[in-house]
Design an enzyme around this catalytic site. Structure first.
Site: not given
Length: 158
Positions: A78-79, A114-115, A129
């Site tokens: 990824c850039h 992807m982000e 969590d």
């Protein structure tokens, strides 16, 4: 020559050169669907779940935004991108499930799928969590791309 964009002619991994691409407006929206169960959802009041670790949804939104900005550090090909904006919404679906919607926008030479996926995933993991002391039955059921706009083609899931 390799038919894969991220494999060199010597069959080695490479990062695609986007230098000659035209910058366009791009947006991606991803969703994570999480089973929390009724025991955890019983703690839902005033638009959040409060645990000993703090406000769950607010913390997850901040974690998701941080993840969007760090995606290129986590996923090798990824850039790094200058993000114009990102939003994360957490919606209660029923007395057991929530959905996380992450939207990311840029003016750039490569997409932000992807982000958006990373933002939704990390928000879901943060909720896990923060709630795991209440129940070990949490399941991150699905993370998927809902929409991509800009670049060579658009996409919208059915």
């Amino acid at each position: 020559m390799s038919e894969f964009s991220h494999i060199s002619k010597d069959n080695q991994p490479k990062m695609v050169n986007v230098g000659n691409k035209t910058s366009t407006k791009r947006r991606a929206i991803a969703k994570a669907w999480v089973y929390l169960g009724s025991d955890i959802m019983a703690h839902f009041t005033n638009d959040d779940i409060i645990t000993k670790k703090g406000p769950v949804f607010q913390t997850a939104i901040i974690a998701g935004i941080q993840a969007v900005k760090k995606t290129s550090e986590l996923i090798p090909m990824c850039h790094p991108l200058l993000i114009n904006g990102t939003t994360l919404d957490i919606n209660v679906i029923d007395n057991e499930h929530i959905e996380i919607i992450c939207s990311v926008e840029i003016d750039g030479k490569t997409g932000v799928e992807m982000e958006a996926l990373t933002g939704a995933s990390v928000a879901a993991l943060t909720i896990y969590d923060m709630c795991k002391a209440l129940s070990q039955q949490i399941v991150i059921k699905e993370v998927k791309l809902l929409e991509k706009i800009g670049g060579k083609s658009d996409y919208k899931s059915e």
